[in-house]
Design an enzyme around this catalytic site. Structure first.
Site, PDB file in Angstrom:
ATOM      1  N   THR A  10      36.376  97.527  51.160  1.00 31.32           N
ATOM      2  CA  THR A  10      36.409  96.357  51.721  1.00 31.32           C
ATOM      3  C   THR A  10      37.813  95.614  51.508  1.00 31.32           C
ATOM      4  OG1 THR A  10      35.354  95.352  49.739  1.00 31.32           O
ATOM      5  CG2 THR A  10      33.866  95.834  51.356  1.00 31.32           C
ATOM      6  N   VAL A  13      43.398  97.986  52.527  1.00 35.55           N
ATOM      7  CA  VAL A  13      43.775  99.488  52.664  1.00 35.55           C
ATOM      8  C   VAL A  13      42.347 100.196  52.912  1.00 35.55           C
ATOM      9  CG1 VAL A  13      44.736 101.671  51.726  1.00 35.55           C
ATOM     10  CG2 VAL A  13      45.944  99.444  51.704  1.00 35.55           C
ATOM     11  N   ARG A  38      29.874  92.939  42.425  1.00 35.79           N
ATOM     12  CA  ARG A  38      30.047  91.724  43.475  1.00 35.79           C
ATOM     13  C   ARG A  38      29.815  92.463  44.792  1.00 35.79           C
ATOM     14  NH1 ARG A  38      34.575  89.853  45.431  1.00 35.79           N
ATOM     15  NH2 ARG A  38      35.815  91.422  44.177  1.00 35.79           N
ATOM     16  N   CYS A 128      54.002 102.161  50.742  1.00 39.66           N
ATOM     17  CA  CYS A 128      53.881 102.030  52.072  1.00 39.66           C
ATOM     18  C   CYS A 128      55.360 101.872  52.608  1.00 39.66           C
ATOM     19  CB  CYS A 128      53.286 100.830  52.494  1.00 39.66           C
ATOM     20  SG  CYS A 128      53.695  99.254  51.648  1.00 39.66           S
ATOM     21  N   GLN A 155      59.242  92.708  55.059  1.00 41.35           N
ATOM     22  CA  GLN A 155      57.730  93.227  54.742  1.00 41.35           C
ATOM     23  C   GLN A 155      56.860  92.032  55.063  1.00 41.35           C
ATOM     24  OE1 GLN A 155      59.419  95.938  51.203  1.00 41.35           O
ATOM     25  NE2 GLN A 155      57.126  95.285  51.208  1.00 41.35           N
ATOM     26  N   LYS A 214      60.721 101.385  43.749  1.00 44.09           N
ATOM     27  CA  LYS A 214      59.888 102.440  44.111  1.00 44.09           C
ATOM     28  C   LYS A 214      60.284 103.233  45.293  1.00 44.09           C
ATOM     29  CE  LYS A 214      55.357 100.109  43.285  1.00 44.09           C
ATOM     30  NZ  LYS A 214      54.155  99.348  44.013  1.00 44.09           N
ATOM     31  N   ARG A 237      60.164  89.768  51.804  1.00 40.69           N
ATOM     32  CA  ARG A 237      59.033  89.212  52.444  1.00 40.69           C
ATOM     33  C   ARG A 237      59.243  88.327  53.532  1.00 40.69           C
ATOM     34  NH1 ARG A 237      54.977  92.007  51.655  1.00 40.69           N
ATOM     35  NH2 ARG A 237      54.671  91.628  49.231  1.00 40.69           N
ATOM     36  N   HIS A 244      55.672  96.697  58.491  1.00 39.38           N
ATOM     37  CA  HIS A 244      56.908  96.712  57.575  1.00 39.38           C
ATOM     38  C   HIS A 244      58.345  96.985  58.473  1.00 39.38           C
ATOM     39  CE1 HIS A 244      54.571  95.183  54.450  1.00 39.38           C
ATOM     40  NE2 HIS A 244      54.647  96.215  53.526  1.00 39.38           N
TER      41      HIS A 244
HETATM   42  N1  HSE Z   1      54.056  96.992  48.044  1.00 39.09           N
HETATM   43  C1  HSE Z   1      53.693  96.786  49.312  1.00 39.09           C
HETATM   44  C2  HSE Z   1      54.198  95.157  49.955  1.00 39.09           C
HETATM   45  C3  HSE Z   1      52.449  96.904  49.850  1.00 39.09           C
HETATM   46  O1  HSE Z   1      53.940  94.353  49.056  1.00 39.09           O
HETATM   47  O2  HSE Z   1      54.465  95.054  51.077  1.00 39.09           O
HETATM   48  C4  HSE Z   1      52.193  97.934  50.805  1.00 39.09           C
HETATM   49  O3  HSE Z   1      51.871  97.326  52.087  1.00 39.09           O
END
Ligand code: HSE
Length: 335
Positions: A10, A13, A38, A128, A155, A214, A237, A244
């Protein structure tokens, strides 16, 4: 056909894994969904029928042939090995970072290194951002020999799951409606609407974030490059909801040829060349969202370094960067 289990179906991903299984041809005999107290008892409507979420236990997960883990790393660390242990254990494809850097555990982008899964029962699905970038890097590496790489990412909020998307949407609404009490940021370090935040995941001692490291660690492992291979990333972000984006400078051993690079990308499975600037065609989150292929464009010779290409990549990180990658790993293992 195979008994397939999903833990975390749910979540952002997990939902995509169900969707990819519904659309592709992996032979699902029986789909079982495992969750916490839950979510146990909830009914999920799938192409394979209505599935009632079962309370997770290692023994019931072991009854499956393949189990997708779309949960946090702590859960995976605790349970993954017990699910796949022994001849009758399930094959586990884990989406967390719990096992990615462990020796002997394959970290797989199927278009690159699916051969590493032979005889293995625990497979790590990559980060990702890394998986998306490597779809473009790999065919170019085969042509010209990668020497160094610098990546800057943009992202989407959904990288932080549904709560990240909710925070972006609610925050944007409250700014636009001029509310005095602007929605609080809990998921991101700062308000994301109308902002960019050069910070994803925890800062490390070397000044990089974990998300950035990573990309370094996983590029080396997946592409079979040395442990000190130079890969540097700044991960940012931005207030998009999904897919992304990445600006990549790749420096090669051999002289580069843009026409050859274009051809290799065009012929590469999982890649869509979107590169016609005279018609304003280049990769964007709006066009890459919901697509299996990674869009690659703005391909040009970099003018600051010798033997270098610069290009822009956008991929749906929940699909190509996570769910699709995991399902294709499973498909290749049963081929
Ligand atoms: N680590 C990635 C992010 C998650 O925070 O954008 C994969 O989408």
């Amino acid at each position: 056909s195979f008994n397939v289990g999903i833990v975390g179906a749910t979540g952002a991903v997990g939902k995509e894994i169900v969707g990819v299984l519904e659309k592709r041809s992996f032979p699902v005999g029986n789909l079982r969904i495992f969750g916490s107290e839950r979510s146990a008892g909830r009914v999920v409507d799938t192409k394979f029928g209505k599935v009632t979420v079962e309370l997770f236990s290692e023994s019931s997960a072991r009854e499956c042939d393949v189990v997708f883990l779309a949960v946090d790393g702590d859960f995976s660390l605790k349970h993954a090995e017990a699910i796949c242990d022994g001849a009758d254990g399930a094959v586990v494809i884990d989406n967390s970072s719990a096992f990615r850097y462990k020796e002997g555990i394959p970290l797989v982008v199927p278009e690159i290194n699916s051969d590493t899964t032979k005889g293995k029962k625990l497979i790590a699905n990559p980060n990702c951002t890394t998986a998306i970038g490597l779809m473009a890097i790999w065919p170019l590496h085969k042509l010209f020999g990668l020497k160094k790489m610098v990546m800057s990412t943009y992202q989407a909020a959904s990288g932080a799951g549904q709560p990240g998307m909710d925070e972006l949407m609610e925050g944007t609404r409250s700014v636009l409606s001029g509310e005095r009490e602007v929605a609080e940021n809990k998921i991101f370090a700062h308000p994301l609407p109308f902002n960019v935040i050069p910070h994803i995941d925890k800062f490390q001692e070397n000044g990089y974030t974990k998300e950035e490291m990573k990309v370094t660690w996983e590029t080396r492992k997946i592409c079979g490059l040395p442990d000190d291979f130079p890969v540097s990333c700044t991960a940012v972000r931005i207030p998009t909801s999904r897919a992304h984006s990445e600006s990549i400078v790749a420096i090669f051993d051999k002289p580069v040829d843009v026409a050859l690079a274009r051809k290799a990308l065009e012929e590469s499975p999982g890649v869509k060349l979107v590169d016609d600037v005279s018609n304003l065609k280049y990769p964007m989150p709006l066009t890459a969202t919901g697509q299996y292929d990674v869009e690659v464009g703005r391909l040009r010779k970099n003018i600051a370094f010798d033997n270098a290409l610069e290009f822009f990549v956008v991929g749906d990180q929940l699909l190509r960067g996570a769910a699709l990658n995991a399902v294709v790993v499973a498909e290749k293992m049963v081929e």
